[in-house]
Design an enzyme around this catalytic site. Structure first.
Site, short mmCIF file in Angstrom:
data_model
loop_
_atom_site.label_atom_id
_atom_site.label_comp_id
_atom_site.label_asym_id
_atom_site.label_seq_id
_atom_site.Cartn_x
_atom_site.Cartn_y
_atom_site.Cartn_z
N ASP A 1 22.45 41.94 27.08
CA ASP A 1 22.95 42.15 28.44
C ASP A 1 23.34 40.79 29.03
O ASP A 1 22.59 39.82 28.91
CB ASP A 1 21.84 42.82 29.28
N ASN B 1 31.37 38.18 38.58
CA ASN B 1 32.39 38.99 39.26
C ASN B 1 32.62 38.51 40.69
O ASN B 1 33.76 38.37 41.13
CB ASN B 1 31.94 40.46 39.32
N HIS C 1 36.87 40.22 39.55
CA HIS C 1 36.61 41.29 38.58
C HIS C 1 37.40 41.12 37.30
O HIS C 1 36.91 41.39 36.20
CB HIS C 1 36.96 42.62 39.26
N ASP D 1 36.18 40.94 33.50
CA ASP D 1 36.68 41.72 32.35
C ASP D 1 36.95 40.81 31.15
O ASP D 1 36.68 41.18 30.00
CB ASP D 1 37.98 42.44 32.73
N GLU E 1 27.62 45.83 31.56
CA GLU E 1 27.54 44.56 30.80
C GLU E 1 26.48 44.66 29.72
O GLU E 1 25.88 43.67 29.34
CB GLU E 1 27.25 43.36 31.72
N1 LIG Z 1 34.37 43.01 35.60
C1 LIG Z 1 33.62 44.07 35.30
N2 LIG Z 1 32.43 44.23 35.89
C2 LIG Z 1 31.68 45.31 35.56
C3 LIG Z 1 32.16 46.27 34.65
N3 LIG Z 1 31.19 47.22 34.53
C4 LIG Z 1 30.18 46.84 35.34
N4 LIG Z 1 30.47 45.69 35.97
C5 LIG Z 1 29.67 44.91 36.94
O1 LIG Z 1 28.52 44.39 36.30
C6 LIG Z 1 27.59 44.04 37.32
C7 LIG Z 1 26.20 44.32 36.83
O2 LIG Z 1 25.33 43.82 37.78
P1 LIG Z 1 23.76 43.97 37.67
O3 LIG Z 1 23.42 45.29 37.06
O4 LIG Z 1 23.21 43.67 39.03
O5 LIG Z 1 23.32 42.89 36.64
P2 LIG Z 1 23.50 41.30 36.59
O6 LIG Z 1 24.23 40.78 37.80
O7 LIG Z 1 24.14 40.99 35.28
O8 LIG Z 1 22.04 40.80 36.64
P3 LIG Z 1 21.00 40.75 35.44
O9 LIG Z 1 21.40 41.79 34.44
O10 LIG Z 1 19.70 41.06 36.07
O11 LIG Z 1 21.05 39.38 34.89
C8 LIG Z 1 27.99 44.86 38.57
O12 LIG Z 1 28.46 43.99 39.55
C9 LIG Z 1 29.12 45.76 38.05
O13 LIG Z 1 30.10 45.96 39.05
C10 LIG Z 1 33.46 46.10 34.07
O14 LIG Z 1 33.95 46.89 33.27
N5 LIG Z 1 34.17 44.99 34.42
#
Ligand SMILES: Nc1nc2c(ncn2[C@@H]2O[C@H](COP(=O)(O)OP(=O)(O)OP(=O)(O)O)[C@@H](O)[C@H]2O)c(=O)[nH]1
Length: 398
Positions: free
Chosen positions: A254, A262, A267, A271, A297
């Site tokens: 992860d 982002n 965004h 990607d 992610e």
């Molecule tokens: N650019 C992009 N962002 C995505 C996609 N799918 C999910 N996300 C973003 O991934 C982020 C995941 O955030 P969190 O679940 O808070 O996790 P994190 O910020 O990585 O924090 P930790 O996992 O705790 O380190 C969110 O802001 C989602 O909007 C995608 O296909 N593209």
């Protein structure tokens, strides 16, 4: 119109029917444009075919240039259809030059039907031969459908060029009533045979391409082009049935603070990070291994012929590669990822191993991120002396 005319019009009508069928296929698909070019080829050939089947000898002479032009256009569209499918150049300029020479020669010999037939057949055949020769030069590993198409296209082009030889063999008297001549009958039959054959073949190629595309859309994550969750489960169960691939390990990974990436760079940069990670994961696995994006992610990998220590090395290698990669993020930003690694021995353990790897991943997150946590459980039922060594992993990679 009497019955005799209907009979001689049958080949032209069949060509028009094939052309209509191809048009319908293209209208439904709107993707494989080669179907549209093939449709044009048959429609343009059907017109002079119908005309020559019914016209008097005097009319044949008068409209010879128009008939020849339509045949040449038909041949060019068929060549365009093949070229588009094989992704080779259409060679429009060379085709145009051949068409012009053919037309000028046909007009020059307008009073000699035999010469005209030879000239136009050679011109049409040569235009069709151009993409075939390009495909033979450029294509590296065509599959069996492509091989059939390539071979039949080559045969058809050569037959078109040499077909008028029949006239030489039969003698000129056959030409008095063109539509009733053996030459015309042989031409019509060979054209029809190949037209039906190519229609079936190109339709099969178009169907195969559609099925492949649907399969990809079903199995692949659209952003990163790696497996999605559904395809991972299906393929992982197959891999786990194969005892030769044991021992195996599940890696759950992860991205750390992806939300921050982002929020800071947008965004679309996020990607790009997802694509970079997918490519890095794929670069670090071997033939039978699986790499999937489970959503957001989160990534999951099934590594085959590997023990836990080696699987940890793979995870560490990926982690370090990402840390030092600044192709997407600026130099002052470090891309990090956390991993959980769990052993797996059979398909029944898939859910529990995924859960264990996921728990270990979140333990790594809570312990400060940017690290790999490995299961304390080892393989229960695997005799390591009788499993294959892993040639792809060594400590030197770290
Ligand atoms: N650019 C992009 N962002 C995505 C996609 N799918 C999910 N996300 C973003 O991934 C982020 C995941 O955030 P969190 O679940 O808070 O996790 P994190 O910020 O990585 O924090 P930790 O996992 O705790 O380190 C969110 O802001 C989602 O909007 C995608 O296909 N593209």
């Amino acid at each position: 119109m009497d019955k005799e005319h209907l009979y001689v019009l049958a080949p032209a009508l069949t060509l028009l029917f094939l052309s209509g069928s191809l048009l319908l296929c293209w209208v439904f698909q709107r993707q494989q444009r080669f179907l549209l070019w093939q449709c044009c080829a048959y429609a343009l050939t059907a017109l002079p075919f119908a005309f020559q089947s019914t016209a008097s000898t005097e009319m044949l002479y008068r409209y010879a240039a128009i008939s020849c032009t339509l045949y040449l256009l038909g041949g060019w569209f068929l060549a365009k259809c093949w070229a588009e499918h094989w992704r080779v150049p259409t060679q429009t300029r060379v085709s145009l030059a051949i068409a012009l020479v053919t037309l000028i020669s046909a007009i020059y010999y307008s009073n000699n039907l035999l010469a005209r037939v030879h000239i136009s057949s050679a011109g049409i055949g040569l235009i069709m031969l151009l993409p075939v020769l390009s495909a033979l030069r450029h294509r590296h590993s065509p599959d069996w459908l492509d091989k059939v198409l390539l071979t039949s296209a080559l045969i058809y082009s050569v037959i078109t060029i040499t077909r008028p030889m029949i006239i030489t063999v039969l003698g000129h008297s056959e030409f008095e009533k063109f539509a009733n001549s053996v030459y015309w009958f042989a031409s019509a039959m060979s054209t029809l045979f190949f037209a039906i054959f190519f229609t079936v073949l190109m339709a099969a190629i178009a169907i195969r391409a559609t099925i492949r595309q649907l399969r990809n859309e079903r199995d692949q994550d659209s952003l990163t082009q790696i497996l999605n969750r559904r395809a991972f489960y299906e393929l992982a169960r197959c891999r786990l049935e194969d005892k030769r691939l044991l021992p195996m390990a599940i890696l759950a990974g992860d991205i750390d603070h992806f939300k921050r990436i982002n929020d800071t760079w947008g965004h679309s940069r996020g990607d790009e990070v997802l694509k970079l990670i997918s490519a890095t994961l794929q670069r670090n696995v071997r033939g039978f291994d699986l790499v999937a994006r489970f959503g957001g992610e989160e990534f999951v990998m099934l590594l085959t012929r590997i023990d836990l220590a080696e699987a940890e090395q793979v995870a560490q290698r990926i982690r370090l590669e990402l840390r030092s990669d600044h192709s997407v993020l600026p130099k002052n930003a470090t891309l990090t990822m956390s991993f959980g690694v769990a052993p797996i021995e059979n398909a029944k353990q898939l859910e529990s191993a995924l859960k264990e790897a996921d728990d270990l991943l979140y333990a790594a997150k809570h312990a400060g991120r940017d690290q790999v946590h490995v299961s304390g459980n080892n393989y229960q039922n695997i005799d390591f002396e009788h499993t294959m060594p892993n040639p792809g992993v060594s400590a030197s990679h770290i």
